[in-house]
Design a protein around this motif. Structure first.
Motif, mmCIF file in Angstrom:
data_model
loop_
_atom_site.group_PDB
_atom_site.id
_atom_site.type_symbol
_atom_site.label_atom_id
_atom_site.label_comp_id
_atom_site.label_asym_id
_atom_site.label_seq_id
_atom_site.Cartn_x
_atom_site.Cartn_y
_atom_site.Cartn_z
ATOM 1 N N LEU A 124 -1.804 0.949 -5.438
ATOM 2 C CA LEU A 124 -0.643 1.725 -5.861
ATOM 3 C C LEU A 124 0.120 1.085 -7.008
ATOM 4 O O LEU A 124 0.830 1.765 -7.739
ATOM 5 C CB LEU A 124 0.303 1.952 -4.684
ATOM 6 C CG LEU A 124 -0.126 3.047 -3.715
ATOM 7 C CD1 LEU A 124 1.049 3.558 -2.935
ATOM 8 C CD2 LEU A 124 -0.770 4.210 -4.448
ATOM 9 N N VAL B 127 -5.339 5.783 -6.330
ATOM 10 C CA VAL B 127 -4.750 6.197 -5.056
ATOM 11 C C VAL B 127 -5.799 6.066 -3.959
ATOM 12 O O VAL B 127 -5.520 5.574 -2.866
ATOM 13 C CB VAL B 127 -4.223 7.640 -5.145
ATOM 14 C CG1 VAL B 127 -3.982 8.204 -3.765
ATOM 15 C CG2 VAL B 127 -2.929 7.681 -5.928
ATOM 16 N N VAL C 194 0.838 -1.198 0.000
ATOM 17 C CA VAL C 194 0.000 0.000 0.000
ATOM 18 C C VAL C 194 0.877 1.254 0.000
ATOM 19 O O VAL C 194 0.491 2.309 -0.484
ATOM 20 C CB VAL C 194 -0.933 -0.018 1.228
ATOM 21 C CG1 VAL C 194 -1.666 1.287 1.360
ATOM 22 C CG2 VAL C 194 -1.902 -1.170 1.123
ATOM 23 N N LEU C 195 2.090 1.109 0.553
ATOM 24 C CA LEU C 195 2.993 2.257 0.588
ATOM 25 C C LEU C 195 3.866 2.302 -0.659
ATOM 26 O O LEU C 195 3.954 3.313 -1.340
ATOM 27 C CB LEU C 195 3.882 2.192 1.830
ATOM 28 C CG LEU C 195 3.157 2.343 3.153
ATOM 29 C CD1 LEU C 195 4.154 2.306 4.302
ATOM 30 C CD2 LEU C 195 2.388 3.642 3.179
ATOM 31 N N ILE D 270 2.240 5.644 -14.038
ATOM 32 C CA ILE D 270 3.389 6.556 -14.027
ATOM 33 C C ILE D 270 4.449 6.068 -15.012
ATOM 34 O O ILE D 270 5.086 6.862 -15.710
ATOM 35 C CB ILE D 270 3.956 6.679 -12.603
ATOM 36 C CG1 ILE D 270 2.973 7.474 -11.748
ATOM 37 C CG2 ILE D 270 5.309 7.356 -12.608
ATOM 38 C CD1 ILE D 270 3.248 7.426 -10.293
ATOM 39 N N ALA E 62 3.304 7.175 -18.283
ATOM 40 C CA ALA E 62 3.539 8.620 -18.431
ATOM 41 C C ALA E 62 5.006 8.898 -18.713
ATOM 42 O O ALA E 62 5.340 9.732 -19.558
ATOM 43 C CB ALA E 62 3.088 9.344 -17.166
ATOM 44 N N ALA E 63 5.883 8.179 -18.004
ATOM 45 C CA ALA E 63 7.319 8.392 -18.199
ATOM 46 C C ALA E 63 7.732 8.017 -19.611
ATOM 47 O O ALA E 63 8.469 8.752 -20.282
ATOM 48 C CB ALA E 63 8.104 7.572 -17.176
ATOM 49 N N VAL F 163 -1.244 2.625 -10.016
ATOM 50 C CA VAL F 163 -0.762 4.010 -10.115
ATOM 51 C C VAL F 163 0.638 4.035 -10.701
ATOM 52 O O VAL F 163 0.943 4.807 -11.617
ATOM 53 C CB VAL F 163 -0.761 4.678 -8.730
ATOM 54 C CG1 VAL F 163 -0.184 6.076 -8.826
ATOM 55 C CG2 VAL F 163 -2.150 4.741 -8.165
ATOM 56 N N TRP F 164 1.491 3.159 -10.167
ATOM 57 C CA TRP F 164 2.872 3.132 -10.654
ATOM 58 C C TRP F 164 2.924 2.712 -12.114
ATOM 59 O O TRP F 164 3.741 3.216 -12.889
ATOM 60 C CB TRP F 164 3.728 2.202 -9.796
ATOM 61 C CG TRP F 164 4.239 2.872 -8.570
ATOM 62 C CD1 TRP F 164 3.732 2.784 -7.316
ATOM 63 C CD2 TRP F 164 5.346 3.772 -8.481
ATOM 64 N NE1 TRP F 164 4.446 3.568 -6.461
ATOM 65 C CE2 TRP F 164 5.450 4.180 -7.142
ATOM 66 C CE3 TRP F 164 6.266 4.272 -9.411
ATOM 67 C CZ2 TRP F 164 6.437 5.060 -6.709
ATOM 68 C CZ3 TRP F 164 7.240 5.153 -8.971
ATOM 69 C CH2 TRP F 164 7.318 5.533 -7.629
ATOM 70 N N ILE G 242 -5.123 7.571 -11.948
ATOM 71 C CA ILE G 242 -4.189 7.807 -10.848
ATOM 72 C C ILE G 242 -4.954 8.259 -9.606
ATOM 73 O O ILE G 242 -4.783 7.696 -8.517
ATOM 74 C CB ILE G 242 -3.138 8.866 -11.247
ATOM 75 C CG1 ILE G 242 -2.159 8.266 -12.253
ATOM 76 C CG2 ILE G 242 -2.377 9.358 -10.021
ATOM 77 C CD1 ILE G 242 -1.203 9.246 -12.858
ATOM 78 N N PHE H 260 -7.876 15.560 -12.847
ATOM 79 C CA PHE H 260 -8.158 15.543 -11.412
ATOM 80 C C PHE H 260 -9.430 16.324 -11.103
ATOM 81 O O PHE H 260 -10.055 16.126 -10.078
ATOM 82 C CB PHE H 260 -7.002 16.160 -10.608
ATOM 83 C CG PHE H 260 -5.717 15.381 -10.685
ATOM 84 C CD1 PHE H 260 -5.705 14.058 -11.102
ATOM 85 C CD2 PHE H 260 -4.517 15.960 -10.329
ATOM 86 C CE1 PHE H 260 -4.533 13.338 -11.172
ATOM 87 C CE2 PHE H 260 -3.338 15.250 -10.394
ATOM 88 C CZ PHE H 260 -3.340 13.936 -10.817
#
Lengths: 279, 291
Positions: free
Chosen positions: A242, A237, A58-59, A249, A252-253, A245-246, A233, A221
């Motif tokens: 997560l 979240v 989760v972190l 990302i 996106a990267a 989400v990653w 995202i 958002f």
């Protein structure tokens, strides 16, 4: 315990390898390998730390988990990519940069506008324009049109300022030469000033690639249909998913780097004659 | 001074367009209302109505100004400058996150730049990633940073400042690396003939000559830092700060509130960048580098 050991060992190996490679004479191989090894080492340490210290997913999910999620949710990622990047960012980018380019040419024709609009444009380019997002979402609805509008507003001023600056990049001697050839305004523009402005124009185009993606994602958002990278995202979240989400990302990267790289490639192909590209 | 007249003309034109657009955008609602009430609006009535709606599509400048005055000046006059309804309070929240992030980002960026300039391994391994990371829309991870740090027990100022730091540290690294490398071989050789130590070379040659580069990137970093703080406030659920005002405004359709927060953010950005410009001019003048 074993994972922590693996992390430390991979850190040592990566570090030693890079120190050794950096001491070698510089070549294409070393300039490519050193950052790659650095990145791989970071990922290894990340993976080992997450597993070794048993950090809750989760972190911070481990890279391997993210990779698995990435492969498993390719269809979702693709759908979000089309919604945000193709429909939102790209259409806004083309519209915004195109209109900024045309207006820059008009501004350049009239010195009065130049002296008036340029300071204002410079000022606006430094403002937090992302804040326009909620207003534009309200005006243009939740779908991709509002995202494209945010992107247009975000890329417009940096592009305008760069193009105007580029159009002034020719010196007096060159313009005088064109005048001795009795060339018209259009001829001077097309054959001397636009080519000379190319490096500046591409500088603007490169800066705005990232802005376009940021604009499209942040605008989501403030409200969007149930797809899109920004939407995914912010909702993932909330669900503490997560790994997804990653994965977004990572997309996106990749998109960001590819977008920037593509424009840079185009610049290389079009301004091969410029001193900054020879070398 | 020569530019003053053109600039004022452009600004005036912006206001005219703004008022015109307010009429155009708000007219449908006004006409609709009039139709329901069964009255016919004359043109002047229509214009007056479009400039004074409660929830207009585009509020007219004087409405926004009035709202800003109501939430700043009047609040101060009542002695409630830091109540939750005051825009000063929200600006202060955003400003503190911006400044903390800016200071952390600048410090971190300068340290990283020094490492990159003095260490070949770091230069070769970190620099490409710093440049590549500029092409990534970093703001996208803002919500995640906020939520994750919240879960660890860090909340309030620091998570927002982290995002600001993340955004502001790249321009500083790139600018400082360029700046620290700006002394040419001749100057470096001169230092060597004076038998300068590495420390002296850094403090007396490299650092001073990097100042123009540092200030140029500080301006970019400051603007980026403010954007980071505002976006960082979005996922916290609209509690406090200019970003929260934007979000709350967009939830409840309070356009005037959105615009006043937006103008406030713009003013804040302008002030911060101007402040750096002033420090830049003073510093460079004292160092004898002013053009």
């Amino acid at each position: 315990m074993m994972w922590i050991a693996i992390g430390v060992i991979s850190w040592l190996i990566g570090w030693r390898a890079n120190v050794w490679l950096a001491a070698q004479p510089t070549s294409r191989f070393t300039t490519l390998m050193v950052p790659v090894i650095f990145g791989l080492t970071l990922v290894m340490i990340w993976e080992a730390a997450v597993r070794g210290f048993e950090i809750s997913p989760v972190l911070l999910p481990a890279p391997s988990v993210i990779a698995v999620t990435f492969v498993q949710s390719l269809d979702i990622l693709w759908q979000d990519f089309v919604q945000t990047v193709i429909k939102g960012a790209l259409s806004g980018y083309i519209l915004g940069c195109g209109s900024a380019f045309l207006i820059a040419i008009v501004i350049d024709r009239f010195p009065f506008l130049q002296r008036g609009l340029l300071p204002v444009g410079n000022f606006v380019a430094a403002l937090p324009i992302v804040g326009m997002a909620p207003i534009l979402v309200m005006w243009f609805g939740f779908d991709w049109q509002s995202k494209a509008a945010v992107v247009v507003v975000m890329v417009f001023f940096p592009m305008l300022v760069n193009t105007v600056e580029g159009l002034q990049a020719t010196d007096k001697m060159q313009r005088d030469l064109m005048r001795t050839y009795a060339s018209s305004y259009m001829q001077t523009l097309l054959k001397l000033r636009l080519p000379a402005a190319m490096p500046f124009i591409f500088n603007g185009l490169k800066i705005t690639t990232t802005l376009a993606l940021i604009g499209a994602i942040v605008a989501e958002f403030f409200g969007s249909p149930i797809k899109g990278m920004g939407f995914r995202i912010s909702t993932s979240v909330g669900q503490l998913a997560l790994d997804l989400v990653w994965a977004e990302i990572v997309v996106a990267a990749i998109v960001g780097s590819a977008f920037y790289g593509g424009v840079a490639k185009l610049e290389k192909a079009l301004t091969f004659w410029h001193p900054s590209q020879r070398g | 001074m020569r530019n003053l007249f053109p600039i004022l003309t452009v600004v005036a034109a912006i206001f005219v367009i703004w008022y015109g657009a307010a009429v155009a955008l708000n007219a449908p609602w006004a006409k609709d209302q009039a139709k329901r009430a069964g009255v016919e609006l004359t043109f002047s009535e229509l214009v007056a109505d479009t400039w004074s709606q409660k929830k207009p599509k585009l509020p007219a400048p004087h409405q926004v100004t009035a709202e800003i005055w109501k939430t700043t000046g009047e609040m101060v006059a009542k002695g409630r400058a830091f109540s939750k309804r005051s825009l000063i309070y929200h600006s202060w929240i955003t400003l503190s996150a911006t400044m903390l992030g800016f200071v952390m980002g600048t410090g971190f960026g300068i340290l990283l730049a020094i490492g990159i300039v003095y260490n070949r391994v770091m230069d070769m391994s970190v620099m490409p990633w710093v440049i590549a990371s500029q092409t990534i829309p970093i703001l996208a991870i803002a919500p995640m940073i906020i939520v994750v740090l919240n879960a660890v027990g860090i909340s309030g100022l620091l998570p927002k400042a982290m995002i600001s730091m993340y955004l502001s540290f790249f321009p500083v690294v790139v600018g400082m690396v360029k700046g620290l490398r700006s002394p040419d071989q001749m100057q470096l050789d001169q230092m060597r003939t004076w038998n300068a130590t590495a420390g002296q070379q850094f403090w007396r040659l490299r650092l001073p000559s990097s100042m123009p580069f540092l200030f140029a990137s500080l301006k970019v970093a400051m603007a980026a830092s403010l954007v980071g703080a505002i976006v960082g406030e979005l996922p916290t659920g609209a509690v406090a700060g200019l970003g929260a005002r934007l979000l709350a405004g967009s939830y409840y359709g309070q356009t005037i509130q959105i615009w006043s927060a937006l103008i406030m953010a713009a003013a804040l950005a302008a002030c911060l960048v101007a402040m750096i410009g002033m420090i830049q001019r003073m510093t460079l003048k004292r160092m004898g580098m002013a053009q």
